[in-house]
Motif scaffolding. Structure first.
Motif, short mmCIF file in Angstrom:
data_model
loop_
_atom_site.label_atom_id
_atom_site.label_comp_id
_atom_site.label_asym_id
_atom_site.label_seq_id
_atom_site.Cartn_x
_atom_site.Cartn_y
_atom_site.Cartn_z
N THR A 19 0.83 -1.21 0.00
CA THR A 19 0.00 0.00 0.00
C THR A 19 0.86 1.26 0.00
O THR A 19 0.49 2.24 -0.62
N ASN A 20 1.98 1.23 0.68
CA ASN A 20 2.85 2.40 0.73
C ASN A 20 3.69 2.57 -0.52
O ASN A 20 4.41 3.54 -0.65
N ASN A 21 3.62 1.61 -1.42
CA ASN A 21 4.39 1.71 -2.66
C ASN A 21 3.74 2.66 -3.66
O ASN A 21 4.41 3.16 -4.56
N ARG A 23 6.32 3.61 -6.42
CA ARG A 23 7.70 4.02 -6.13
C ARG A 23 8.69 2.88 -6.18
O ARG A 23 9.89 3.09 -6.35
N VAL A 24 8.23 1.63 -6.06
CA VAL A 24 9.12 0.48 -6.11
C VAL A 24 9.34 0.02 -7.55
O VAL A 24 10.46 -0.25 -7.97
#
Length: 82
Positions: free
Chosen positions: A4-6, A62-63
Motif C-alpha cells: 500500500t505504501n508503494n 515508487r518500487v
C-alpha cells in the motif's frame, strides 16, 4: 510486504527524451521510462508535459517505477459522462 505504501502521489518535475522525473511528497525522486513506440511515446510525453506545467499530483508506484493506470490516463474522453 505491504504494497500500500508503494503507491504514492508525485509531481512531474522534469522530462528527458526517454524518461519522466517525478518527485513525491517526501521529496523522493522517481524516474519512469517513457513507453516504446512512436505514437505511444508522443502522446505520453505530451500528457507528461501538461502535467509538468500544471503541477498536478499523479499516482506512481515508487518500487516498480511505474505510473499507475487509472481512468485519468487510460479512459478516452468520449467514455466520460458529465
Amino acid at each position: 510486504m505491504n504494497t500500500t505504501n508503494n503507491i504514492v502521489p508525485a509531481q512531474v518535475i522534469a522530462l528527458k527524451k526517454q524518461q519522466v522525473i517525478l518527485k513525491t511528497e517526501t521529496n523522493e525522486v522517481i524516474t519512469v521510462a517513457a513507453p516504446k513506440g512512436k505514437n505511444k511515446h508522443k502522446i505520453f510525453m505530451l500528457t507528461m508535459t501538461d502535467l509538468l506545467r500544471s503541477g498536478l499530483w499523479i499516482p506512481v508506484n515508487r518500487v516498480l517505477h511505474q505510473l499507475m493506470r487509472y481512468d485519468w490516463f487510460d479512459t478516452q474522453i468520449i467514455n466520460y459522462s458529465f
